[in-house]
Design a protein around this motif. Structure first.
Motif, mmCIF file in Angstrom:
data_model
loop_
_atom_site.group_PDB
_atom_site.id
_atom_site.type_symbol
_atom_site.label_atom_id
_atom_site.label_comp_id
_atom_site.label_asym_id
_atom_site.label_seq_id
_atom_site.Cartn_x
_atom_site.Cartn_y
_atom_site.Cartn_z
ATOM 1 N N LEU A 48 21.796 2.712 13.338
ATOM 2 C CA LEU A 48 21.573 4.147 13.549
ATOM 3 C C LEU A 48 22.825 4.955 13.240
ATOM 4 O O LEU A 48 22.747 6.041 12.661
ATOM 5 C CB LEU A 48 21.134 4.407 14.993
ATOM 6 N N SER A 49 23.986 4.431 13.626
ATOM 7 C CA SER A 49 25.245 5.145 13.381
ATOM 8 C C SER A 49 25.516 5.321 11.891
ATOM 9 O O SER A 49 26.185 6.276 11.485
ATOM 10 C CB SER A 49 26.412 4.398 14.036
ATOM 11 N N LEU A 51 22.845 5.207 9.473
ATOM 12 C CA LEU A 51 21.700 5.817 8.796
ATOM 13 C C LEU A 51 21.546 7.302 9.071
ATOM 14 O O LEU A 51 21.100 8.051 8.207
ATOM 15 C CB LEU A 51 20.407 5.086 9.200
ATOM 16 N N ASP A 52 21.898 7.743 10.282
ATOM 17 C CA ASP A 52 21.700 9.148 10.649
ATOM 18 C C ASP A 52 22.987 9.940 10.421
ATOM 19 O O ASP A 52 24.002 9.683 11.075
ATOM 20 C CB ASP A 52 21.281 9.256 12.118
ATOM 21 N N HIS A 54 23.801 12.788 11.452
ATOM 22 C CA HIS A 54 24.231 13.483 12.665
ATOM 23 C C HIS A 54 25.109 12.600 13.552
ATOM 24 O O HIS A 54 25.795 13.104 14.447
ATOM 25 C CB HIS A 54 23.009 13.961 13.468
ATOM 26 N N HIS A 56 27.468 10.639 12.286
ATOM 27 C CA HIS A 56 28.713 10.357 11.566
ATOM 28 C C HIS A 56 29.852 11.155 12.198
ATOM 29 O O HIS A 56 30.438 12.049 11.574
ATOM 30 C CB HIS A 56 28.568 10.679 10.080
ATOM 31 N N ASP A 296 21.192 12.114 21.417
ATOM 32 C CA ASP A 296 21.460 11.981 19.981
ATOM 33 C C ASP A 296 20.956 10.639 19.448
ATOM 34 O O ASP A 296 20.323 10.568 18.384
ATOM 35 C CB ASP A 296 22.961 12.110 19.696
ATOM 36 N N ALA A 300 17.921 10.032 16.899
ATOM 37 C CA ALA A 300 18.119 9.304 15.642
ATOM 38 C C ALA A 300 17.125 8.152 15.519
ATOM 39 O O ALA A 300 16.584 7.890 14.442
ATOM 40 C CB ALA A 300 19.548 8.778 15.574
ATOM 41 N N LYS A 303 13.739 9.556 14.554
ATOM 42 C CA LYS A 303 13.707 9.988 13.148
ATOM 43 C C LYS A 303 13.599 8.796 12.199
ATOM 44 O O LYS A 303 12.838 8.828 11.235
ATOM 45 C CB LYS A 303 14.974 10.801 12.828
ATOM 46 N N VAL A 304 14.355 7.741 12.482
ATOM 47 C CA VAL A 304 14.306 6.558 11.625
ATOM 48 C C VAL A 304 12.939 5.900 11.694
ATOM 49 O O VAL A 304 12.355 5.507 10.674
ATOM 50 C CB VAL A 304 15.415 5.555 12.026
ATOM 51 N N LYS A 307 10.372 8.105 9.968
ATOM 52 C CA LYS A 307 10.613 8.060 8.517
ATOM 53 C C LYS A 307 9.994 6.798 7.929
ATOM 54 O O LYS A 307 9.334 6.817 6.888
ATOM 55 C CB LYS A 307 12.117 8.106 8.226
#
Length: 312
Positions: A48-49, A51-52, A54, A56, A296, A300, A303-304, A307
């Motif tokens: 997740l860190s 791929l998203d 937000h 980063h 957060d 994330a 969303k993943v 998606k």
């Protein structure tokens, strides 16, 4: 009795929980489940860190480092333990023991320093929010993460060398489930007062200095939060720091118990169960603590997942 150091042996026997055969099957099942959850949870945080966009940010950069570290730490110990619990051969080669001790000490030391770095990140985020992006520059984040790994493994190298220089007079039965310093100190056939003093100094450096910096950071954070006038702002500030503080308490509480007490006060049975906690339980619950308390990360994840679902 002829004094021989660890390097003169071909291997060691890890007694683990062999004195409790009725407990071994239960432990095998429970630890296997915990290990699977630790792998899934920490891999999810890392994915997740990355791929998203937000996520980063410096906070999630350090969190993904922590998750990778936990993955490596638990993997350096648990597979060997699972084999030990279900098999009749409870031996480990000399080289395997050296590697396990070096890696587990290195990763444990790295986590100590990294948690201190994460506390500094939270201090800057809460107490210096306007300068956060300037202070926590990607180059500084890379430097602090690299320094954590370097300090952890430099400490491990020193402790591993000191440990395997101990004369153990041919004894090769370690009353533990992995190669760990306190168990080797019990194996020694000489007075270990001097080596314990050296180990204690290294332990103070790697454990208490980061703890002191964490306590200072959180004292400043609490003072800053109490100056926030809105209740919503206070809750948000406490929320960003609460997860990290829980992880710090769990990790340091067990590590200090294991490494910063005299060996004559060290109960081997208690030590094994405390070690189970920081080698498998803590790496498993860290992702839960960060995801359950963090909007957060949960956002994330949604969303993943959506998606992937929409792309079908």
């Amino acid at each position: 009795m002829e004094q021989k150091n660890g390097s003169s042996l071909t291997g060691f026997v890890l007694l683990a929980f062999s004195d409790r055969p009725q407990l071994e099957l239960v432990l095998f099942v429970v630890l296997l489940i915990f290990y699977i959850f630790a792998l899934l949870g920490n891999t999810t945080i890392i994915a997740l860190s990355h791929l998203d966009p937000h996520l980063h940010t410096p906070m999630y950069f350090f969190l993904s480092n922590l998750s990778f570290l936990d993955l490596c730490y638990t993997t350096s110990i648990v597979p060997q333990l699972l084999v030990n619990l279900r098999g009749t051969d409870k031996s480990i080669s000399f080289g395997g023991c050296v590697v396990q001790l070096f890696i587990s000490l290195g990763l444990g030391g790295t986590e100590c320093v990294l948690l201190g770095v994460m506390a500094f990140d939270r201090y800057v985020a809460v107490c210096r929010p306007l300068y956060y992006t300037v202070i926590m520059h990607p180059r500084l984040c890379d430097l602090m993460a690299s320094a954590s790994w370097f300090i952890g493994f430099a400490n491990s190298l020193l402790q591993t060398v000191l440990t395997f220089l101990l004369p153990i007079c041919g004894r090769n039965k370690l009353d533990h489930f992995f190669c760990e310093v306190p168990a080797f100190l019990k194996l020694a056939c000489i007075d270990t007062s001097m080596i314990q003093s050296e180990m204690f100094f290294l332990g103070v450096f790697i454990l208490l200095i980061p703890v002191t910096s964490i306590m200072f950071s959180y004292c400043q954070i609490v003072r800053a939060i109490l100056r926030i006038k809105s209740a919503a702002g206070q809750r948000k500030a406490f929320g960003t720091c609460g997860s990290h503080l829980i992880v710090v308490t769990l990790f340091y509480g067990t590590a200090i118990y294991a490494y910063l007490q005299p060996s004559n006060n060290y109960s081997q049975d208690q030590g094994k169960f405390i070690a189970l906690f920081y080698t498998i339980v803590t790496p498993m619950i860290n992702p839960l603590i960060y995801t359950l308390r963090n909007k957060d990360v949960k956002g994330a994840m949604r969303k993943v997942l959506w998606k992937d679902y929409d792309s079908r």
